[in-house]
Design a protein around this motif. Structure first.
Motif, short mmCIF file in Angstrom:
data_model
loop_
_atom_site.label_atom_id
_atom_site.label_comp_id
_atom_site.label_asym_id
_atom_site.label_seq_id
_atom_site.Cartn_x
_atom_site.Cartn_y
_atom_site.Cartn_z
N GLN A 1 58.27 -120.27 -1.71
CA GLN A 1 58.80 -121.63 -1.66
C GLN A 1 57.72 -122.65 -1.31
O GLN A 1 57.68 -123.75 -1.88
CB GLN A 1 59.95 -121.71 -0.66
CG GLN A 1 61.22 -121.00 -1.12
CD GLN A 1 62.38 -121.27 -0.19
OE1 GLN A 1 62.19 -121.60 0.99
NE2 GLN A 1 63.59 -121.15 -0.71
N ASP B 1 54.98 -116.78 1.11
CA ASP B 1 56.18 -117.59 0.97
C ASP B 1 56.13 -118.32 -0.37
O ASP B 1 55.38 -119.28 -0.54
CB ASP B 1 56.26 -118.60 2.12
CG ASP B 1 57.56 -119.40 2.12
OD1 ASP B 1 58.22 -119.47 1.07
OD2 ASP B 1 57.90 -119.96 3.18
N THR C 1 52.96 -112.16 4.95
CA THR C 1 53.95 -112.39 3.90
C THR C 1 53.63 -113.66 3.13
O THR C 1 53.21 -114.66 3.71
CB THR C 1 55.35 -112.51 4.51
OG1 THR C 1 55.64 -111.31 5.24
CG2 THR C 1 56.40 -112.72 3.42
N LEU D 1 51.96 -116.69 5.30
CA LEU D 1 52.49 -117.11 6.60
C LEU D 1 51.54 -116.85 7.76
O LEU D 1 51.72 -117.41 8.84
CB LEU D 1 53.83 -116.41 6.86
CG LEU D 1 54.95 -116.71 5.86
CD1 LEU D 1 56.23 -115.98 6.27
CD2 LEU D 1 55.19 -118.22 5.75
#
Length: 208
Positions: free
Chosen positions: A190, A188, A186, A195
């Motif tokens: 932010q 991220d 995944t 990940l």
């Protein structure tokens, strides 16, 4: 966006089109073993029934070729950053792969490690299709001494960066092995990092 470092390995991939955060990484206090340290212990990997290949003397790797996924690149040396994280190839050229220079060279006893981006700046990286490799696929490494080493994939693994299998990747082996590492899992938005890490494990099958 630069690769994030998981445990002690760089997360070597970016998501195309994602914002770039230069210098972003997770620091670590663990340092990968040197060539002499990696050659000193027992292998944790299976396949003792296979006929072991004779180890080669040290010689700098200069080119990588993975026919199954049509990946080819010259190899640049990578060392450690001041915070003990592993350097990664420049994101400005996501098609460039690099090898962990303090460790064994491909063909020496121990685990030689090659790092590459999955993508970056809206372009696929050298290891964009690394997750598609399967046991039995060949990996060719040309060395400065004009030897071409042929490795055979025996396992692929996806590991979270928060629980990176440091010992399995950088730890000692009793035969010449190879690790290819990139990012996966995944993304991220932010932090600007994937990940997980995708890790390919291979063993020396021959040299010419």
């Amino acid at each position: 966006m630069l690769l994030a470092l998981a445990a002690l390995v760089p997360s070597v991939v970016q998501l195309a089109g994602a914002p770039v955060t230069p210098g972003l990484h997770q620091p670590t206090e663990i340092v990968p073993p040197t060539a002499s340290e990696a050659s000193a212990g027992r292998s944790a990997q299976p396949s003792s029934r296979r006929r072991a290949q004779v180890a080669l003397p040290r010689s700098v790797p200069v080119r990588l070729s993975i026919p199954t996924i049509d990946a080819q690149s010259t190899l640049i040396p990578l060392n450690l950053n001041p915070d003990h994280t592993v350097q990664v190839p420049p994101l400005t050229n996501p098609a460039q792969a690099g090898w962990y220079a303090p460790g064994p060279t491909p063909g020496e006893t121990g685990a030689s490690v090659i790092l590459g981006h999955v993508d970056g700046y809206d372009e696929p990286g050298i290891f964009y299709h690394l997750r598609d490799l399967h046991p039995g696929d060949p990996i060719l490494i040309t060395r400065k001494d004009a030897t071409t080493t042929r490795f055979t994939v025996y396992r692929t693994e996806q590991a979270p960066k928060t629980n990176f299998p440091t010992t399995k990747v950088y730890g000692p082996t009793t035969r010449p092995e190879l690790r290819l590492i990139t990012c996966g899992g995944t993304f991220d938005r932010q932090t600007g990092n994937y990940l997980d890490n995708i890790i390919v494990f291979a063993a020396l099958a021959g040299a010419s």
